[in-house]
Design an enzyme around this catalytic site. Structure first.
Site, PDB file in Angstrom:
ATOM      1  N   ARG A   9      45.366  59.209  85.452  1.00  0.00           N
ATOM      2  CA  ARG A   9      44.432  60.074  84.737  1.00  0.00           C
ATOM      3  C   ARG A   9      44.217  61.422  85.419  1.00  0.00           C
ATOM      4  O   ARG A   9      43.465  62.253  84.912  1.00  0.00           O
ATOM      5  CB  ARG A   9      43.098  59.349  84.550  1.00  0.00           C
ATOM      6  CG  ARG A   9      43.188  58.172  83.586  1.00  0.00           C
ATOM      7  CD  ARG A   9      41.843  57.487  83.380  1.00  0.00           C
ATOM      8  NE  ARG A   9      41.902  56.534  82.298  1.00  0.00           N
ATOM      9  CZ  ARG A   9      42.347  55.284  82.411  1.00  0.00           C
ATOM     10  NH1 ARG A   9      42.778  54.850  83.583  1.00  0.00           N
ATOM     11  NH2 ARG A   9      42.378  54.477  81.378  1.00  0.00           N
ATOM     12  N   ASP A  19      49.215  55.679  93.743  1.00  0.00           N
ATOM     13  CA  ASP A  19      50.310  55.409  92.804  1.00  0.00           C
ATOM     14  C   ASP A  19      50.370  56.495  91.740  1.00  0.00           C
ATOM     15  O   ASP A  19      49.368  56.782  91.075  1.00  0.00           O
ATOM     16  CB  ASP A  19      50.077  54.046  92.144  1.00  0.00           C
ATOM     17  CG  ASP A  19      51.082  53.744  91.045  1.00  0.00           C
ATOM     18  OD1 ASP A  19      52.201  53.321  91.376  1.00  0.00           O
ATOM     19  OD2 ASP A  19      50.743  53.933  89.855  1.00  0.00           O
ATOM     20  N   TYR A  23      53.116  60.933  84.351  1.00  0.00           N
ATOM     21  CA  TYR A  23      51.659  60.871  84.203  1.00  0.00           C
ATOM     22  C   TYR A  23      51.094  62.255  83.882  1.00  0.00           C
ATOM     23  O   TYR A  23      51.304  63.212  84.622  1.00  0.00           O
ATOM     24  CB  TYR A  23      51.007  60.312  85.457  1.00  0.00           C
ATOM     25  CG  TYR A  23      51.201  58.813  85.634  1.00  0.00           C
ATOM     26  CD1 TYR A  23      51.731  58.019  84.630  1.00  0.00           C
ATOM     27  CD2 TYR A  23      50.841  58.185  86.824  1.00  0.00           C
ATOM     28  CE1 TYR A  23      51.905  56.652  84.792  1.00  0.00           C
ATOM     29  CE2 TYR A  23      51.011  56.816  86.999  1.00  0.00           C
ATOM     30  CZ  TYR A  23      51.546  56.061  85.976  1.00  0.00           C
ATOM     31  OH  TYR A  23      51.719  54.701  86.148  1.00  0.00           O
ATOM     32  N   ASN A  50      57.595  46.546  86.076  1.00  0.00           N
ATOM     33  CA  ASN A  50      57.801  45.866  84.789  1.00  0.00           C
ATOM     34  C   ASN A  50      59.151  45.157  84.693  1.00  0.00           C
ATOM     35  O   ASN A  50      59.783  45.139  83.639  1.00  0.00           O
ATOM     36  CB  ASN A  50      57.667  46.872  83.631  1.00  0.00           C
ATOM     37  CG  ASN A  50      56.333  47.580  83.635  1.00  0.00           C
ATOM     38  OD1 ASN A  50      55.288  46.954  83.482  1.00  0.00           O
ATOM     39  ND2 ASN A  50      56.352  48.887  83.839  1.00  0.00           N
ATOM     40  N   GLY A  89      42.973  52.105  87.913  1.00  0.00           N
ATOM     41  CA  GLY A  89      43.381  53.346  87.265  1.00  0.00           C
ATOM     42  C   GLY A  89      42.280  54.305  86.918  1.00  0.00           C
ATOM     43  O   GLY A  89      42.492  55.205  86.108  1.00  0.00           O
ATOM     44  N   ARG A  95      33.243  54.246  89.496  1.00  0.00           N
ATOM     45  CA  ARG A  95      34.043  53.072  89.151  1.00  0.00           C
ATOM     46  C   ARG A  95      34.919  52.664  90.334  1.00  0.00           C
ATOM     47  O   ARG A  95      35.130  51.484  90.586  1.00  0.00           O
ATOM     48  CB  ARG A  95      34.907  53.391  87.932  1.00  0.00           C
ATOM     49  CG  ARG A  95      35.591  52.162  87.327  1.00  0.00           C
ATOM     50  CD  ARG A  95      34.813  51.637  86.151  1.00  0.00           C
ATOM     51  NE  ARG A  95      35.298  50.326  85.735  1.00  0.00           N
ATOM     52  CZ  ARG A  95      36.355  50.135  84.935  1.00  0.00           C
ATOM     53  NH1 ARG A  95      37.045  51.160  84.503  1.00  0.00           N
ATOM     54  NH2 ARG A  95      36.700  48.918  84.577  1.00  0.00           N
TER      55      ARG A  95
END
Length: 325
Positions: free
Chosen positions: A24, A58, A63, A166, A290, A296
């Site tokens: 983000r 990361d 991004y 993945n 993330g 947070r």
């Protein structure tokens, strides 16, 4: 926060048990320029991460279409000595937009990997990456070509370690056969909501196995080969930590209530409980949180110190999958 020794080559920085995902950073996924407010926002997120002991960050070349790495590069340039104190990993292998050569696609050709790394290093303003991950399995991948590209990057001092994202065990095994450098990370979606990594094992020889898409044997393979498993999306987009969940399946609401109860009993945040559930797995899963919001990030402070009982772990698992063992 306790640290673990990743099988990193060339240096021995212990890695924090939690990674800050920087997807983000840089604002929206558009062509808008990077503002000073976005750089300040990134600084605040990194400061919150450092405050709770996170030293592993990361990124990926896609991004916010490269802006995340530009912002992180600004942060590195404005915080003297930070680069040597942290682990930076980025990813390549996805072309977001079509070009003269074809449509949006995966691309792990050797030329694209090398070009991508040069772009990553330029945006970050650093001479090397600690870890490079191949972002997605490419159906047209040539393992030998990939292995040669990774060797060139390592020999040039541009990338110190390699991993994947993945991928299942057999995909990693094939790549490893053609690479001199070991793959030390595999990043997959795992959370209290995405429980396929558990289901793949416990539903063997049962009807539920047909409904699971998580690659069977991947957890065991990574443990056996000392490949660090990382979990993207570990907080399940806030479904168990205060996000409005109207209209979600009943198991989500029940599990959110259970998480809140255990968190209250333990005197920690719901985020700490959700992450502790993942981290109790014997594979030593490293959550990649993330969020860019400092509050947070700070809410995850106690996750590594929470030791859930077997009863609590299975209670949460059974609640999420909606059935008894």
């Amino acid at each position: 926060m306790s640290y673990r020794q990743l099988p990193l080559h060339d240096h021995q920085i212990p890695a924090s048990p939690i990674v800050l995902g920087c997807m983000r950073f840089g604002g929206d996924w558009d062509g808008a320029p990077i503002t000073e407010d976005l750089v300040v926002e990134g600084h605040q997120a990194v400061e919150a991460a450092l405050e709770i002991g996170i030293n592993h960050f990361d990124l990926a070349d896609i991004y916010t279409r490269g802006k995340a790495e530009h912002v992180f590069g600004r942060i590195l340039s404005e915080r003297n000595g930070l680069r040597e104190q942290i682990i930076i990993q980025s990813k390549c292998g996805i072309r977001l937009v079509g070009d003269d050569e074809g449509p949006q696609r995966y691309d792990t050709s050797g030329a694209h990997i090398i070009k991508s790394v040069d772009g990553i290093l330029s945006r970050l303003g650093t001479e090397y990456l600690d870890i490079l991950l191949l972002h997605r399995p490419d159906p047209l991948a040539h393992p030998q070509e990939i292995g040669e590209a990774l060797s060139k990057l390592h020999q040039a001092g541009k990338v110190r370690n390699f991993g994947v994202s993945n991928m299942g065990s057999e995909q990693i095994r094939l790549l490893q056969m053609h690479s001199r450098m070991p793959f030390i990370v595999n990043q997959l979606e795992m959370s209290l909501d995405k429980i396929g990594f558990v289901e793949a094992g416990v539903t063997v020889n049962r009807a539920q196995a047909k409904e699971n898409v998580f690659p069977y044997g991947t957890m065991e393979y990574c443990q056996a080969e000392r490949i660090q498993l990382q979990a993207w999306g570990p907080l399940a987009q806030g479904r168990f930590t205060g996000r409005a969940i109207e209209g979600q399946r009943p198991e989500i609401e029940a599990t959110a209530e259970l998480v809140a109860r255990i968190a209250k009993e333990r005197g920690v945040t719901s985020e700490a409980i959700v992450l502790a559930w993942l981290m109790k797995h014997p594979a030593g899963i490293q959550p990649v949180i993330g969020s860019i919001r400092p509050e947070r990030i700070l809410a995850c402070r106690d996750a590594a110190q929470v030791e859930l009982t077997r009863y609590e772990w299975y209670e949460l698992y059974s609640s999420s999958c909606g059935r008894r063992m």
